[in-house]
Design an enzyme around this catalytic site. Structure first.
Site, PDB file in Angstrom:
ATOM      1  N   SER A 159       0.712  -1.145   0.023  1.00 29.25           N
ATOM      2  CA  SER A 159      -0.097   0.068   0.102  1.00 29.25           C
ATOM      3  C   SER A 159       0.729   1.205  -0.144  1.00 29.25           C
ATOM      4  CB  SER A 159      -0.874  -0.106   1.340  1.00 29.25           C
ATOM      5  OG  SER A 159      -1.440   1.270   1.418  1.00 29.25           O
ATOM      6  N   TYR A 191      -1.275  -1.208  10.708  1.00 33.01           N
ATOM      7  CA  TYR A 191      -1.427  -1.615   9.459  1.00 33.01           C
ATOM      8  C   TYR A 191      -0.254  -1.266   8.530  1.00 33.01           C
ATOM      9  CZ  TYR A 191      -3.235  -1.755   4.514  1.00 33.01           C
ATOM     10  OH  TYR A 191      -3.487  -2.001   3.277  1.00 33.01           O
TER      11      TYR A 191
END
Length: 250
Positions: A142, A155
């Site tokens: 990401s 995360y």
């Protein structure tokens, strides 16, 4: 001949969202696809059913990627159904967003168990199941790995770990004919993103669109098409790269 004709792919976390989009695009390009899911059997069967209804080959297999026995069973099921695998897409992930003071040890460890250990376990099995013929591994990362949003310490740090894992394994596994790349997404329309308030027409979506040069949110299909390229021989000279599929979002 389709780009991935004759190839066998496993996509983890493919019952919805980006994983489902990647599974569908790999199948449309000719691959037989194993749709992994942790708990959403209905979603996984729907993805596999969609692929079969469009002339492709697919099965849904339950496996928690943080569980070594589950991962072994996933790969054995893939071989039993379609033969040796050629492509592994590590998409399964968990995420929560909250201030650092509220992150518990259990939450932090769960993020690393699924998002990082899960990739390691599937890659270990993929090396075995490529059966010495080489193969392709695609890890989903990401933009949060390098530009983390607020309240994403658990995360985003796992995605930073995935970037490092990808680079090291490309070097380690290259001599065996195994390519390892990462596909880095930006803001993407998924069920998970909608749960965080990011959906078409929402204020959060407008903020992300303003940060994206192409002026829209990404879709699972966008990521799927990029994954097809990385899975195919067209990218045969590409390994150890983190490919951005983010509409230009930094």
């Amino acid at each position: 001949m389709s780009t991935l004709e004759g190839k066998v792919a496993i996509v983890t976390g493919a019952s919805k969202g980006i994983g489902a989009g990647i599974a569908k695009e790999l199948a449309a390009a000719g691959a037989a696809v194993v749709v992994d899911y942790s708990s959403d059997i209905a979603g996984a069967e729907a993805v596999a059913g969609h692929i079969r209804s469009h002339g492709g080959r697919a099965i849904a297999v339950q496996a928690d990627v943080s569980n070594p026995k589950d991962v072994e069973r996933l790969f054995d099921a893939a071989k039993d159904a379609f033969g040796p695998i050629d492509v592994l897409v590590n998409n399964a992930a968990t995420f929560t967003f909250e201030p650092v003071e509220q992150v518990t040890p259990d939450q932090f460890l769960r993020h690393y168990a699924v998002n990082v250990l899960g990739d390691l376990l599937t890659i270990q099995q993929a090396i075995i199941h490529f059966e010495g013929k080489g193969g392709t591994i695609i890890n989903l990362t990401s933009q949060g790995a390098t530009n983390p949003p607020l309240h994403s310490v658990a995360y985003s740090s796992t995605k930073g770990a995935i970037n490092s894992l990808t680079l090291e394994l490309a070097r380690e596994l290259g001599p065996r004919g195994i390519r390892v790349n990462a596909l880095s997404s930006g803001a993407t329309i998924t069920e998970g993103a909608a749960g965080l308030g990011v959906y078409e027409g929402s204020p959060y979506a407008a903020e992300f669109e303003a940060l994206t040069p192409l002026g829209r949110l990404g879709t699972p299909k966008d990521l799927g098409k990029a994954a097809v390229f990385l899975a195919s021989d067209d990218s045969g000279w590409i390994t150890g790269d983190i490919i951005k599929a983010s509409g230009g979002m930094l």
